[in-house]
Write a protein that holds these residues in place. Structure first.
Motif, short mmCIF file in Angstrom:
data_model
loop_
_atom_site.label_atom_id
_atom_site.label_comp_id
_atom_site.label_asym_id
_atom_site.label_seq_id
_atom_site.Cartn_x
_atom_site.Cartn_y
_atom_site.Cartn_z
N CYS A 44 0.79 -1.23 0.00
CA CYS A 44 0.00 0.00 0.00
C CYS A 44 0.82 1.29 0.00
CB CYS A 44 -0.96 0.01 1.18
SG CYS A 44 -0.16 0.20 2.77
N GLY A 45 2.06 1.26 0.46
CA GLY A 45 2.90 2.44 0.48
C GLY A 45 2.70 3.37 1.67
N THR A 46 1.82 3.01 2.60
CA THR A 46 1.58 3.83 3.78
C THR A 46 2.85 4.05 4.59
OG1 THR A 46 -0.65 2.94 3.94
CG2 THR A 46 0.19 4.02 5.89
N CYS A 47 3.72 3.07 4.65
CA CYS A 47 4.90 3.12 5.51
C CYS A 47 6.16 3.59 4.77
CB CYS A 47 5.14 1.76 6.15
SG CYS A 47 5.51 0.46 4.96
N LEU A 48 6.00 4.39 3.74
CA LEU A 48 7.13 4.89 2.98
C LEU A 48 8.03 5.74 3.87
CD1 LEU A 48 8.25 4.92 0.07
CD2 LEU A 48 6.97 7.04 -0.26
N ILE A 49 9.32 5.39 3.90
CA ILE A 49 10.29 6.11 4.72
C ILE A 49 11.52 6.45 3.90
CG2 ILE A 49 9.60 5.05 6.91
CD1 ILE A 49 12.11 3.22 6.63
N GLU A 50 12.30 7.35 4.43
CA GLU A 50 13.63 7.64 3.92
C GLU A 50 14.61 7.17 4.99
OE1 GLU A 50 16.35 11.47 2.65
OE2 GLU A 50 14.49 11.79 3.74
N VAL A 51 15.59 6.38 4.60
CA VAL A 51 16.63 5.97 5.53
C VAL A 51 17.65 7.09 5.53
CG1 VAL A 51 18.38 4.25 6.08
CG2 VAL A 51 16.19 3.54 5.10
N VAL A 52 17.66 7.87 6.61
CA VAL A 52 18.50 9.05 6.72
C VAL A 52 19.94 8.66 7.02
CG1 VAL A 52 18.83 11.23 7.95
CG2 VAL A 52 16.53 10.38 7.53
N ALA A 53 20.12 7.67 7.87
CA ALA A 53 21.46 7.20 8.23
C ALA A 53 21.37 5.75 8.67
CB ALA A 53 22.03 8.04 9.36
N HIS A 54 22.40 5.00 8.35
CA HIS A 54 22.49 3.61 8.82
C HIS A 54 23.93 3.17 8.74
CE1 HIS A 54 23.01 1.46 4.93
NE2 HIS A 54 22.35 2.49 4.45
N ASP A 55 24.22 2.12 9.45
CA ASP A 55 25.55 1.52 9.42
C ASP A 55 25.72 0.92 8.03
OD1 ASP A 55 27.77 -0.10 9.60
OD2 ASP A 55 27.14 -1.11 11.42
N ARG A 56 26.59 1.50 7.24
CA ARG A 56 26.75 1.08 5.84
C ARG A 56 27.17 -0.39 5.70
NH1 ARG A 56 23.66 4.45 3.08
NH2 ARG A 56 24.07 6.56 3.72
N SER A 57 27.65 -0.98 6.77
CA SER A 57 28.02 -2.39 6.69
C SER A 57 26.81 -3.30 6.92
CB SER A 57 29.10 -2.73 7.72
OG SER A 57 28.59 -2.62 9.03
N SER A 58 25.68 -2.71 7.36
CA SER A 58 24.49 -3.53 7.58
C SER A 58 23.77 -3.77 6.26
CB SER A 58 23.57 -2.88 8.60
OG SER A 58 23.08 -1.65 8.11
N ASP A 59 22.99 -4.80 6.23
CA ASP A 59 22.30 -5.23 5.02
C ASP A 59 20.92 -4.59 4.95
OD1 ASP A 59 21.40 -6.54 2.77
OD2 ASP A 59 21.00 -8.41 3.82
N LEU A 60 20.73 -3.71 3.99
CA LEU A 60 19.41 -3.12 3.77
C LEU A 60 18.87 -3.62 2.42
CD1 LEU A 60 19.73 0.58 4.98
CD2 LEU A 60 18.64 -1.34 6.12
N ALA A 61 18.94 -4.91 2.22
CA ALA A 61 18.55 -5.52 0.95
C ALA A 61 17.11 -5.18 0.59
CB ALA A 61 18.73 -7.03 1.02
#
Length: 99
Positions: A44-61
Motif C-alpha cells: 500500500c505504500g503507507t509506511c514509505l520512509i527515507e533511511v537518513v542514516a544507517h551503518d553502511r556495513s548492515s544489510d538493507l537488501a
C-alpha cells in the motif's frame, strides 16, 4: 538477544530498540514512532520512509517486489524504503516520507 536502535530525527519520538533482524513493522507503532503501517505487506505504500542514516556495513537488501513498489511510490528517492519490509540489521535513522 542483540538489538539495534532506530531513531526518528526531527521528531519528538524517542529512539526504539528493535531485536536484530526483525522487521521494523513488528515493533514500531503509531504510539512509539512517527511511522504509519497500513497493510504491513509492502503493497500500500503507507509506511514509505527515507533511511537518513544507517551503518553502511548492515544489510538493507531490497526485494524485487519492494523495488517495484518503490518505483511507483518514490521513483526519484534512492534512500526510500517501505518500513514494513525493512529488517533491523543495524542502527538506523528513518524519516516518514510523504509524497
Amino acid at each position: 538477544m542483540k538489538r539495534h536502535t532506530i531513531s526518528f530525527p526531527g521528531t519528538s519520538f524517542p529512539d526504539v530498540e528493535v531485536p536484530a533482524d526483525d522487521f521494523l513493522s513488528l515493533h514500531l507503532t503509531a504510539t512509539n514512532s512517527p511511522l504509519l503501517f497500513g497493510c504491513r505487506a509492502g503493497l500500500c505504500g503507507t509506511c514509505l520512509i527515507e533511511v537518513v542514516a544507517h551503518d553502511r556495513s548492515s544489510d538493507l537488501a531490497v526485494s524485487a517486489e519492494e523495488r517495484e513498489a518503490l518505483a511507483l511510490y518514490a521513483p526519484d528517492r534512492p534512500d526510500a524504503r517501505l518500513a514494513c519490509q525493512v529488517r533491523a540489521s543495524g542502527p538506523m535513522a528513518v524519516r516518514r516520507l510523504v509524497v
